[in-house]
Motif scaffolding. Structure first.
Motif, short mmCIF file in Angstrom:
data_model
loop_
_atom_site.label_atom_id
_atom_site.label_comp_id
_atom_site.label_asym_id
_atom_site.label_seq_id
_atom_site.Cartn_x
_atom_site.Cartn_y
_atom_site.Cartn_z
N HIS A 273 -8.36 -20.95 7.37
CA HIS A 273 -6.99 -20.93 7.76
C HIS A 273 -5.85 -21.47 6.88
O HIS A 273 -4.54 -20.56 6.70
CB HIS A 273 -6.78 -21.67 9.19
N LYS A 274 -6.18 -22.54 6.12
CA LYS A 274 -5.33 -23.12 5.10
C LYS A 274 -4.84 -21.79 4.04
O LYS A 274 -3.91 -21.87 3.45
CB LYS A 274 -5.70 -24.24 4.71
N LYS A 275 -6.02 -21.56 3.56
CA LYS A 275 -5.86 -20.42 2.44
C LYS A 275 -5.32 -19.09 3.09
O LYS A 275 -4.51 -18.48 2.09
CB LYS A 275 -7.36 -20.11 2.01
N LEU A 276 -5.38 -18.81 4.28
CA LEU A 276 -4.48 -17.62 4.79
C LEU A 276 -2.98 -17.85 4.88
O LEU A 276 -2.24 -17.24 4.31
CB LEU A 276 -4.86 -17.23 6.18
N GLN A 277 -2.81 -19.07 5.05
CA GLN A 277 -1.36 -19.61 5.07
C GLN A 277 -0.80 -19.70 3.38
O GLN A 277 0.28 -19.27 3.07
CB GLN A 277 -1.12 -21.15 5.51
N LEU A 278 -1.82 -19.89 2.55
CA LEU A 278 -1.18 -19.81 1.17
C LEU A 278 -1.12 -18.38 0.77
O LEU A 278 -0.23 -18.18 -0.16
CB LEU A 278 -2.45 -20.45 0.27
N ILE A 279 -2.04 -17.96 1.20
CA ILE A 279 -1.93 -16.26 0.66
C ILE A 279 -0.55 -15.79 1.39
O ILE A 279 0.09 -14.96 0.46
CB ILE A 279 -3.17 -15.27 1.46
#
Length: 405
Positions: A273-279
Motif C-alpha cells: 500500500h505504501k509503495k503504491l502511494q510512492l508509485i
C-alpha cells in the motif's frame, strides 16, 4: 558437425511467442565453431544430429517420454529441472545470442497465415458469387477482397525480431518457496549489457529476477537509459524495494510496455500500500501491472478472499492485477479446489484489461451468461459466482461489484 536445437515450449504450447534465450546462445556458440545448426520443430529423426539440445522453461509443457538425456541429447531449463536446473558453461552463457535462429520459422508462420487469409477470402468471394446477397435497398453486395496485412501478422513475433534479450543480474535473496529462483541468496551483476545488446534491434528486454535488489541497480538503469532505446524488465520487479530515487529513474525512463511488479503475499499488504502511494507520487501511468499469486498457501475461501483484497487495492490505485495460478513441477493445486471456477473466471476477467476496466466481476459473469447457448442453464462463470456467493455472501458483497475507476 550437425546440431539440432529444440525449443520444447515452441512445439508444445499454443501461441507461444517468446524466444528461448538458451537456444539462441547455443546456436550462436556452435555456428561460431562452424557447425550446421537447425531449429527443429518436432522430435523426429534425432539420430541424424551429432548433438541435440532441448530446452524447456515451463513445467507443464508436454514432452515425449521416450526421449532421455544422453551424451548426444542434452536437456535443460526449469521446465525439466525446476529450481535445480544446471548452469550453462560460461562460454555459452556469456555468448552473444543468435537472434536469427527463429527467422525461417517466422517466415513459415507468416506464409501459413497468408495462405489461410487467401483461402478464407476466396471462400467468402465464392459464397457471394454463388449466393448473391443484397442490401436493404436491394443493391447487390459486391465482395471486395482484402490484401493480407503482413506487417500486422509479423508484429506478433516482435519479441523475436525487435529485442536484444539477456540478463544483467542474477539471483534473488527472497527465497520465496513458490519460486524456481533458489540457487542464490543475493542479487549480483551477471553480465555487461553489450554482451547481448545488438544496436540494430529497436528495443531491449531484460529477464532479471530482482534487478532492484542489486547493489549496482543505479548504474544498470543509467546504462539502459543511456542506450536511448526503449527497455523493459519482463519478470516482475520487487516493488518492496522501491525508493524515491528508484522511482524517479524508473518512471522517468523510456520504458517499453507495462511496468511489471508482483504482489505475491497478503502479508505484504501494508507495505505494498505504501509503495503504491510512492508509485503514484511519480507517475500517473496506466501501464502498471502486478502479478497476483493465488492457490499457493491454500485453495479455499481464505485464498479467494486474500486474492480479492489484493486485487481491490491495486484497482484503487489504477494498477492492473494479473492473476497467476500457482503450479509446481508435479501438480496444480487450484485445479483440485471446489472453487476452481472462481480461479478460472477471475483470471479471465483480470488478465484482460479491456474487461477489467469496463465491468465489475459480476457484470463480466452476467455478460458471459448472455452469450451462453444452452437456455435454462448457467454458464461456467455464473456457476462459479453463484457457488461462491451462496457459501460466502459477505465476501461476494464486498468485492463482486467493484469497478475499476
Amino acid at each position: 558437425m550437425k546440431v539440432g536445437i529444440i525449443d520444447a515450449d515452441l512445439i508444445g504450447r499454443k501461441k507461444h511467442r517468446f524466444p528461448n534465450l538458451v537456444s539462441e546462445k547455443i546456436s550462436a556458440y556452435w555456428k561460431e565453431k562452424g557447425a550446421e545448426v537447425e531449429l527443429k520443430l518436432d522430435y523426429e529423426d534425432l539420430d541424424v544430429y551429432d548433438h541435440v539440445y532441448i530446452s524447456k522453461v515451463f513445467t507443464d509443457t508436454p514432452f515425449p517420454k521416450n526421449i532421455v538425456e544422453s551424451d548426444r541429447i542434452h536437456m535443460g531449463g526449469t521446465g525439466f529441472y525446476f529450481d535445480k536446473a544446471p548452469n550453462l558453461p560460461d562460454e555459452i552463457e556469456h555468448h552473444m545470442p543468435d537472434y536469427h535462429l527463429y527467422d525461417a520459422w517466422i517466415d513459415s508462420e507468416v506464409e501459413k497465415a497468408r495462405k489461410n487469409h487467401d483461402d478464407n477470402e476466396e471462400a467468402e468471394y465464392q459464397k457471394l458469387i454463388n449466393n448473391p446477397e443484397y442490401d436493404e435497398k436491394g443493391k447487390l453486395i459486391v465482395y471486395e477482397k482484402k490484401d493480407f496485412d503482413e506487417v500486422n501478422c509479423r508484429s506478433q513475433f516482435k519479441e523475436y525480431t525487435d529485442y536484444s534479450i539477456g540478463f544483467v543480474t542474477r539471483g534473488c535473496f527472497r527465497k520465496c518457496p513458490f519460486c524456481v529462483n533458489q540457487k542464490y541468496d543475493r542479487v549480483f551483476r551477471h553480465s555487461p549489457i553489450d554482451e547481448f545488446y545488438d544496436p540494430d534491434r529497436k528495443k531491449v528486454c531484460l529477464l532479471d529476477d530482482n534487478v532492484l535488489g542489486c547493489p549496482e541497480w543505479k548504474s544498470i538503469l543509467t546504462e539502459l537509459i543511456n542506450l536511448k532505446k526503449p527497455f523493459k524488465f519482463k519478470q516482475g520487479m520487487d516493488e518492496r524495494l522501491l525508493t524515491d530515487e528508484k522511482c524517479e529513474m524508473l518512471f522517468g525512463a523510456n520504458y517499453d510496455g507495462d511496468y511489471t511488479f508482483a504482489f505475491d503475499n497478503i502479508s505484504d499488504y501494508d507495505l505494498i500500500h505504501k509503495k503504491l502511494q510512492l508509485i503514484r507520487k511519480y507517475t500517473s501511468a496506466t501501464n502498471i501491472k502486478f502479478y497476483v499469486l493465488v492457490g499457493f498457501e491454500s485453495t479455499d475461501a481464505i485464498d479467494i478472499e486474500n486474492m480479492w483484497k489484493r486485487v481491490a487495492l491495486l484497482m484503487e490505485y489504477r494498477c492492473l492485477p494479473y492473476i497467476m495460478r500457482y503450479q509446481n513441477k508435479n501438480d496444480t493445486p487450484w485445479k483440485m479446489s471446489k472453487y476452481k471456477g472462481i480461479y478460472i473466471t477471475m483470471a479471465r476477467w483480470c488478465n484482460q484489461p479491456s474487461f477489467l476496466k469496463k465491468m465489475s466481476f459480476r457484470e463480466y459473469c452476467l455478460a458471459n451468461q448472455k452469450r451462453h447457448k444452452t437456455e435454462g442453464t448457467l454458464c461456467a462463470a455464473m456457476r462459479a459466482l453463484t457457488l461462491f456467493e451462496t457459501e460466502h455472501p459477505e465476501i461476494a458483497k464486498k468485492y463482486f461489484d467493484l469497478k475499476f475507476k
